[in-house]
Design an enzyme around this catalytic site. Structure first.
Site, mmCIF file in Angstrom:
data_model
loop_
_atom_site.group_PDB
_atom_site.id
_atom_site.type_symbol
_atom_site.label_atom_id
_atom_site.label_comp_id
_atom_site.label_asym_id
_atom_site.label_seq_id
_atom_site.Cartn_x
_atom_site.Cartn_y
_atom_site.Cartn_z
ATOM 1 N N HIS A 20 0.828 -1.124 -0.032
ATOM 2 C CA HIS A 20 -0.028 0.070 -0.227
ATOM 3 C C HIS A 20 0.797 1.187 0.025
ATOM 4 O O HIS A 20 1.675 1.417 1.116
ATOM 5 C CB HIS A 20 -0.830 -0.051 1.148
ATOM 6 N N LYS A 165 -10.336 6.253 -3.646
ATOM 7 C CA LYS A 165 -9.310 7.120 -3.514
ATOM 8 C C LYS A 165 -8.146 6.692 -3.987
ATOM 9 O O LYS A 165 -7.634 5.545 -3.741
ATOM 10 C CB LYS A 165 -9.363 7.354 -1.938
ATOM 11 N N LYS A 167 -3.836 7.462 -3.911
ATOM 12 C CA LYS A 167 -2.799 7.931 -3.100
ATOM 13 C C LYS A 167 -1.905 8.405 -3.996
ATOM 14 O O LYS A 167 -1.205 7.671 -4.978
ATOM 15 C CB LYS A 167 -2.074 6.885 -2.032
ATOM 16 N N ASP A 196 -5.794 11.643 -2.484
ATOM 17 C CA ASP A 196 -4.998 11.962 -1.280
ATOM 18 C C ASP A 196 -3.729 12.292 -1.409
ATOM 19 O O ASP A 196 -2.669 11.282 -1.715
ATOM 20 C CB ASP A 196 -5.245 11.007 -0.148
ATOM 21 N N GLU A 222 -7.714 15.590 -0.997
ATOM 22 C CA GLU A 222 -7.350 15.372 0.644
ATOM 23 C C GLU A 222 -5.880 15.813 0.883
ATOM 24 O O GLU A 222 -4.908 15.625 0.206
ATOM 25 C CB GLU A 222 -7.597 14.062 0.894
ATOM 26 N N ASP A 247 -7.403 16.700 6.330
ATOM 27 C CA ASP A 247 -6.965 15.382 7.038
ATOM 28 C C ASP A 247 -5.944 15.660 8.129
ATOM 29 O O ASP A 247 -6.478 15.761 9.264
ATOM 30 C CB ASP A 247 -6.606 14.280 6.273
ATOM 31 N N LYS A 271 -11.068 10.988 12.494
ATOM 32 C CA LYS A 271 -10.372 10.044 12.873
ATOM 33 C C LYS A 271 -10.263 9.802 14.327
ATOM 34 O O LYS A 271 -9.835 10.678 15.077
ATOM 35 C CB LYS A 271 -9.153 9.893 12.181
ATOM 36 N N GLU A 324 -14.159 5.808 4.481
ATOM 37 C CA GLU A 324 -13.147 5.010 3.877
ATOM 38 C C GLU A 324 -12.807 3.776 5.101
ATOM 39 O O GLU A 324 -11.555 3.452 5.186
ATOM 40 C CB GLU A 324 -11.745 5.771 3.926
HETATM 41 C C1 MUC Z 1 -4.967 8.877 5.146
HETATM 42 O O1 MUC Z 1 -4.239 9.950 4.963
HETATM 43 O O2 MUC Z 1 -6.062 9.092 4.872
HETATM 44 C C2 MUC Z 1 -6.594 6.327 4.544
HETATM 45 C C3 MUC Z 1 -6.987 5.452 3.503
HETATM 46 C C4 MUC Z 1 -5.407 5.153 3.147
HETATM 47 O O3 MUC Z 1 -5.329 4.323 2.157
HETATM 48 O O4 MUC Z 1 -4.447 5.810 3.925
HETATM 49 C C5 MUC Z 1 -5.159 6.373 4.909
HETATM 50 C C6 MUC Z 1 -4.461 7.413 5.476
HETATM 51 MG MG MG Z 2 -5.690 11.220 4.254
#
Ligand code: MUC
Ligand code: MG
Length: 370
Positions: A20, A165, A167, A196, A222, A247, A271, A324
């Site tokens: 991941h 989402k 990254k 994000d 994000e 976030d 969170k 999420e």
């Molecule tokens: C984040 O920063 O949101 C949430 C989903 C994911 O894949 O990583 C997290 C952290």
């Molecule tokens: Mg995030």
């Protein structure tokens, strides 16, 4: 009234189903810091603390959460009687600064124990669930565009998720934008795609990136810039119609108040770890609601315990951007007897007393760090 008798902690390492890849770390394994709270009259509560990539995401590692509990919070709390989480938080905050991830695990364990003692689900202690099915997206983060497209198509075909989402932020802007727009095109107009950035851009890069992502049909961006740059986040939120999800910049109700007061528009990612527990996270939610800022149920990639604790809190809110809470699906195995039910882009909130989740002692022992 609940008297805490003893606390025990384990570090549980579970491999992920695939690497991941985030802007600051690539995870091949997640560490769950599990806490067992033994209360008087045989009542037991369970809690969990997680972070992402050791110390690369936040200021508390799983090892530090365990140490904070064993060395400081356990001597403080054991032998004490609490009427509820307000008194528990008051005592923890009076003697221990920060350490919200460790406090979140303890608040979760207390809510689990209290729910079991009263015969009600944790959601009932937090205001009551509005719904027992919550929307859940999936994060495509293999680090490879073609693999992410295949994964997204497979999950759409299986009906498991309908929102994704991505990254980004580890690579240069042009590569990231190409990656995001290729996935958007491949998965189709009906599918909501968010990105994000995990703080990886400076303000100038963010202006350029947001404009290209907005033109390409991305739905939400994000945390594009560093958490300290509140003015920058406010400016970006006012400049683009593409909404911003704060976030890392918004952990507590105080952060939320400062951003909203400064003119931020968009959404806050709640969170439990950032706030210090499910009940503490609701305080930020209420600031957002008062300021007209939208809500999103965020994850620190928790296992089932932390995911369910979050879901009980999120179930009491109207989440404009969904959640999420897919953490357990990223892990190859679980330490609970019955895994959560994820289907049709949603997850079912367990109904039993407390968290409504049973720990599998054999699995806990098997995965616990020796
Ligand atoms: C984040 O920063 O949101 C949430 C989903 C994911 O894949 O990583 C997290 C952290
Ligand atoms: Mg995030």
């Amino acid at each position: 009234m609940l008297t805490i008798e003893s606390l025990a902690c384990w570090l549980v390492d579970i491999p992920t189903v695939r690497p991941h890849k985030l802007s600051m770390a690539t995870m091949g394994c997640q560490t769950l810091m599990i806490v067992r709270m033994q209360c008087a009259d045989g009542v037991v509560g369970w809690g969990e603390g997680t972070t992402i990539g050791g110390l690369s995401y936040g200021a508390e590692s799983p090892e530090a959460m365990k140490l904070a509990i064993e060395t400081y919070l356990s001597p403080l709390l054991c032998g004490q009687t609490f009427s509820g989480v307000a008194a528990l938080a008051e005592m923890m905050n009076a003697s221990v600064k920060g350490n919200t991830f460790a406090k979140s695990a303890l608040e979760t364990a207390f809510l689990d124990a209290q729910g079991k003692a009263l015969g009600v689900p944790v959601s009932a202690l937090l205001g009551g669930a509005l719904s027992d099915r919550l929307p859940v997206l999936w994060t495509l983060a293999s680090g490879d565009t073609a693999k992410d497209i295949d994964e997204g198509k497979r999950l759409l075909a299986e009906g498991r998720h309908d929102t994704f989402k991505l990254k980004i932020g580890a690579r240069d802007l042009a590569t990231d934008v190409r990656h995001a727009l290729a996935i958007k095109t491949a998965l189709g107009d009906e599918v909501s795609i968010r990105v994000d950035v995990n703080q990886a851009w400076d303000f100038t890069t963010a202006v350029k990136g947001m404009s290209q992502l907005q033109d390409g049909g991305i739905c939400l961006v994000e945390q594009p810039i560093p958490l300290w740059d509140q003015q920058g986040l406010i400016a970006l939120s006012q400049r683009f119609t593409l909404p911003i999800l704060a976030d890392e910049a918004v952990a507590t109700s105080h952060d939320g108040y400062a951003l909203a007061n400064g003119g931020f528009s968009g959404a806050f990612a709640l969170k439990i770890a950032k706030a210090g527990g499910p009940a503490q996270a609701l305080k930020l939610a209420h600031v957002a609601q008062a300021a007209g800022v939208a809500l999103y149920g965020g994850t620190m990639l928790e296992g089932t315990l932390g995911t369910v604790a979050s879901l009980h809190a999120w179930s009491t809110l109207k989440m404009q951007w969904g959640t999420e809470m897919f953490g357990p699906l990223l892990l190859k195995d679980d330490i609970v007897v019955t895994p959560l039910d994820f289907s049709q882009g949603q997850v079912t909130l367990p109904q039993g007393p407390g968290l409504g989740v049973e720990i599998d002692d054999d699995k806990l022992r098997f995965y616990a760090r020796k």
